[in-house]
Every structure is written in C-alpha cells, then in structure tokens.
Design a protein around this motif. Sequence first.
Motif, PDB file in Angstrom:
ATOM      1  N   PHE A 397      41.777 -11.680 -26.238  1.00 28.83           N
ATOM      2  CA  PHE A 397      42.286 -10.327 -26.038  1.00 28.83           C
ATOM      3  C   PHE A 397      43.440 -10.359 -25.032  1.00 28.83           C
ATOM      4  O   PHE A 397      43.532 -11.264 -24.200  1.00 28.83           O
ATOM      5  CB  PHE A 397      41.189  -9.398 -25.491  1.00 28.83           C
ATOM      6  CG  PHE A 397      39.986  -9.243 -26.386  1.00 28.83           C
ATOM      7  CD1 PHE A 397      40.024  -9.623 -27.730  1.00 28.83           C
ATOM      8  CD2 PHE A 397      38.804  -8.699 -25.888  1.00 28.83           C
ATOM      9  CE1 PHE A 397      38.907  -9.478 -28.560  1.00 28.83           C
ATOM     10  CE2 PHE A 397      37.687  -8.548 -26.706  1.00 28.83           C
ATOM     11  CZ  PHE A 397      37.733  -8.941 -28.031  1.00 28.83           C
ATOM     12  N   ASP A 402      41.133  -6.799 -22.595  1.00 31.24           N
ATOM     13  CA  ASP A 402      40.053  -7.221 -21.691  1.00 31.24           C
ATOM     14  C   ASP A 402      39.501  -6.048 -20.893  1.00 31.24           C
ATOM     15  O   ASP A 402      38.300  -5.975 -20.623  1.00 31.24           O
ATOM     16  CB  ASP A 402      40.569  -8.294 -20.714  1.00 31.24           C
ATOM     17  CG  ASP A 402      40.516  -9.689 -21.329  1.00 31.24           C
ATOM     18  OD1 ASP A 402      39.649  -9.922 -22.209  1.00 31.24           O
ATOM     19  OD2 ASP A 402      41.331 -10.540 -20.934  1.00 31.24           O
ATOM     20  N   GLY A 405      36.945  -4.557 -22.914  1.00 32.60           N
ATOM     21  CA  GLY A 405      36.413  -5.704 -23.643  1.00 32.60           C
ATOM     22  C   GLY A 405      35.139  -5.435 -24.423  1.00 32.60           C
ATOM     23  O   GLY A 405      34.991  -5.926 -25.553  1.00 32.60           O
ATOM     24  N   GLY A 409      35.326  -5.773 -28.249  1.00 34.18           N
ATOM     25  CA  GLY A 409      34.579  -6.907 -28.784  1.00 34.18           C
ATOM     26  C   GLY A 409      33.645  -6.478 -29.902  1.00 34.18           C
ATOM     27  O   GLY A 409      33.569  -7.122 -30.956  1.00 34.18           O
ATOM     28  N   ARG A 429      31.177 -12.574 -23.902  1.00 32.87           N
ATOM     29  CA  ARG A 429      30.464 -11.818 -22.867  1.00 32.87           C
ATOM     30  C   ARG A 429      28.962 -11.710 -23.158  1.00 32.87           C
ATOM     31  O   ARG A 429      28.188 -11.350 -22.283  1.00 32.87           O
ATOM     32  CB  ARG A 429      31.079 -10.437 -22.691  1.00 32.87           C
ATOM     33  CG  ARG A 429      30.984  -9.562 -23.934  1.00 32.87           C
ATOM     34  CD  ARG A 429      31.564  -8.178 -23.692  1.00 32.87           C
ATOM     35  NE  ARG A 429      32.921  -8.251 -23.192  1.00 32.87           N
ATOM     36  CZ  ARG A 429      33.356  -7.621 -22.101  1.00 32.87           C
ATOM     37  NH1 ARG A 429      32.525  -6.882 -21.388  1.00 32.87           N
ATOM     38  NH2 ARG A 429      34.604  -7.739 -21.731  1.00 32.87           N
ATOM     39  N   ASP A 456      37.501 -14.641 -25.908  1.00 31.46           N
ATOM     40  CA  ASP A 456      36.673 -13.431 -25.983  1.00 31.46           C
ATOM     41  C   ASP A 456      35.690 -13.425 -27.140  1.00 31.46           C
ATOM     42  O   ASP A 456      34.569 -12.958 -26.987  1.00 31.46           O
ATOM     43  CB  ASP A 456      37.588 -12.201 -26.053  1.00 31.46           C
ATOM     44  CG  ASP A 456      38.326 -12.011 -24.739  1.00 31.46           C
ATOM     45  OD1 ASP A 456      37.664 -11.684 -23.745  1.00 31.46           O
ATOM     46  OD2 ASP A 456      39.545 -12.242 -24.683  1.00 31.46           O
TER      47      ASP A 456
END
Length: 540
Positions: A397, A402, A405, A409, A429, A456
């Motif tokens: 990203f 971010d 995120g 995501g 994450r 990511d």
Amino acid sequence: MRLRFLIAATLLALAAGCATDPEPAADTQPATDEPPPRLVVLVVLDQVGDWVLDEHLALLPPASLMRRAWQEGARHTVALPYANTATAAGHATLVTGVAPAEHGAFANAVHDAARGHLPIVDDGAHPVIGNPDSHVSPLALRVPTVGDRLHAATGGKAVIAGVSMKARAAVLATGRSADIAVFYDDDIPALTTSAWYRPDGRLPDWLAAFNAEWPVERTFTTWQRRADSPCVVDDAPGEGPFLGWNNVFPYDPADSHKPDKTFGYSAASTPYLFAAGRSVIEAEAMGRDEVPDLLVLGVSGTDRIGHVWGATSCEYVDNLLRTDRELTALARSLPADARVTWVITADHGVARLPERNAVPGGRLSGAQILETARSAARAALGEGDWIAGYQSSSLYFTAAGDARGAELGAAVAAALTDLPGIERAYGFRDRATLAGSESSVDRLAAASMPADVDADLLVVPAAGWFNELSDVPGGGTNHGTPWDYDRRVPVLMWGYGVERVVTEDVADARRVAATLAAILGVPAPEDAMQPPLAGVETAR
Ligand SMILES: [Zn+2]
C-alpha cells in the motif's frame, strides 16, 4: 558411547541458549569421539523439488554423486514450512532453522517506494564490486545461520564461503560472518562480491583471476543438447520464449536479446559455477586443516532453466545431467583423505507447466492483480493513490493506503481472493491470528510474514497457478505457493560421517540447519528446529 556425546552436545546447546552472550567462546567445541569433517559442502539445487528429482533420478549415471547419495547415503524429504516458497526464503530457512516470519528473508524482492523492485539482499549500503549502483549484504537476516555458529565456535578459523549465480543464494545461505559470498552480476558481466565482504572494494585475487580465465563472452557458447541426454518432446507447448530464445535446441547466444543475462539461463553457467567453487576451495585452502570449513554452492541453472522451459523439458534434463556430472567431478577432485560431507538439497520445488499439468492451472497476471487491487481500493475508499505495487507475491500500500490499512486490506483481499487462480489474499497485519488458525494454508501464510515489513497483503495462488514471469511472456512456470510440489524438497547426505538412512516421512525443512550444525560439530542456531535429521553423526 554415542549417548554420552549426545548428552554433551545437548548440554552445550542448552548452555548456549541460556547464555546472555549468544556467541559461544572459541574453545567450547563439543566433545567428540571422531573428528568432524574437514569440509562440508551444502549444495542447494535451486528448484529441484522432491518430485523433480524423483522424475529424473533414473537418468543419472549410477556412479554419479547424486545417484550414490540417493542409493548409499541418508535420504529424506523435507517440507518448507511456509507459503511463499521462493529462493531467498528457502536458502535462509535451510541454514537458520526458522521460518521467514522469524529470519526475515520472506521474499526475493520488496517494493521500495522510491525504486520499485528492490532485491531483499540490497541493503543500499554495501556496493557490488564492479556495479556500485547495486548493493548486497546479508543484513536482511534477523537471526544467526549455521555459518555464523561455525564462525563463532572456531574463533573465526573456519572458512565459510558461498558461490552462486544468484546473490541472494550465496549471501543468505552463508550468513553475516561468511568470509565471502560470490555471485554473478549480469551488468558487469562477471562473478563478483560486495563491500560487505571486501570493504576495500577489491575482488580477492583468486576471483579476479577466475574472471580473467572465464570471460562470459567466451564461456557462453551455443547450447547443444548432450548426446546422452534423453529427450522426448523438445518443442512442448508452454516452453519459453525467453529474450529471443524459443523452445528448441540448439540455443545460440547470438539469438538472445540480452546474452549477459541469458548466460545464467543456459547450461554453460553450470560448469562456470562449479569452476568457481573449485577456485574458492583452492584459494582458501578449504578442507585442508582440522577446522571444518563450510562451502555453500547455490546451483541456479536448474531454477532458471526450469522457469523458462519447465522441469520436465529436454532443456531441464540436459542441464540436470550436466549439474550431476559437475558435482561428481568436484567430489573426485578433492583429496581422498579430505573428510568431506555432502548435503544436497533444494530451496523450493516448482509447478509443472500448465500445458503439461494434470491439475488445471495457469499464470497469474501481475498487471491484473494490481488493477483489481486498485479498483477495489477506489470502491472502498474513493479516488486516490492507495496501492503502491505488487512484488514477489506481496501487495504494497501507499502511505495513504497504510493510514487506512485495516479497511483497505479487507476490501482488496476480498477482491483478489475472487480472482480465478488465487486461493486467498492475506493481510500481513493479521499474521498473529493466522498463525493460530486451524487451516494449514493460513498458518503457512503467517510463516511467510515477518513483523515490521512494508508488505501489506500476501497473495497465495491456487493449486496449479503461479505468478507469471515478466521475461517469459505467455510461457514458463514458477513456484511461490504452499502446495506440496513447491514445498517438498529432497535432502541427500553422503560422505564422511553419514550413515545409510531412508525415511518415508516428510520432515520439517527447518531441521536441516540443526543437521548441518551436527555434521560440523557446532551448536545449532539457538531457535533452529531440532532434532537433526537421521543419518549424520549427531553424537558430536
Ligand atoms: Zn530458488
């Protein structure tokens, strides 16, 4: 007898694990009833997965090193314990005994905000000698390797060297305290090293002499199929093309658009690599004294040729026979009393060409993955620059992305998972949750995700699918998935101190590091998975 030494080694390993100083003193050699080998050669046959060796083993001459290791040595199948099965991750896992989530070399390259594609071994600080715009060091490794342990245990007396056509293989399979890692740079074009190993920016004399003796423009001759190399279908669908080369023998360097690069994808690179291995053994007097030395040979031709023509092609078989011949010649060139232990393995396997595969599959377009991600990002967050790039199975990203995120995501992972050929896209994450999942694919994905990296999302291809190769439009094959054909690799051990063992079980590839440490008679890296694989003198 053996038990006593096993206990001594275990106590030593425990002591090393508890000490505040992780580096054992030079005089803490484990007790032993027979001396360690003088030389351990770790041969990493790039892309020679378990099924690949099975398919071609019968073609190898009975007296060859690989055939004898198979028939007389200790033989195992191990599985790499993570999803993104690529070269950097494989080499690092074999010698650290931990997964990429811990050792840090999770992908061959990352997406750099300023530069785009950035090899994971490019630290921006240690210039490649002869190509100062590139940098190479082992700083991506977050944990010690077997080589680091050997260096510490011998007070720096052991020689630790890596030679490969690929920087990431030579560097990551040896570690931070290696004496030298030698690799091919097609911008030069020649073998070289970096300022990490030679702060004065000069090649060692033996390497300069090698380059003078083996200039690429003379070494790279037309690739003719060997007369003894069996070949059924030279012109199979899905092979090549590659930079001006098509898919049938012979291959003339003059037909290539980029001969300095194509050299690494030709059988001519195989004797070249082994000649460099012999040069470093001689120049560094490896295996000559009682302090064990470690040579890592990262054999890259098997991988490059596999990528372009597939691992069942005539090109692949021809080069594999040459590789086996070179290995055998190298073994014969060492003195009879040299006490050499060979460990032959691979960093990952590969998918069959989709055109020759019983499993339906295909090539994932990086452009389509990026476009899908960008359009899902716009749908979720509105107009904006949310997605920075896609590199080595990871989506990156932008800073704006971010900042949102979690939301981004979830939206992008769902859209990518809907694409044909994608098993699932996972958020870095979510690594802690994935690590505890009941799904083995989830856990394998988590093992490919170190903390504190910019990546990511990890894209996991479905079985039979893989990321397309930019240099092989519409053809070729790849690895980088959690499926058995990519994760399972052979381990063949042969030579000094190796007992005949054949196992049918599939062991964890993280145990290779402890195995190498046991052979060398040094403590394994602290967190390396135990125990060593059966068949080596673990009593040391
Ligand atoms: Zn590889």
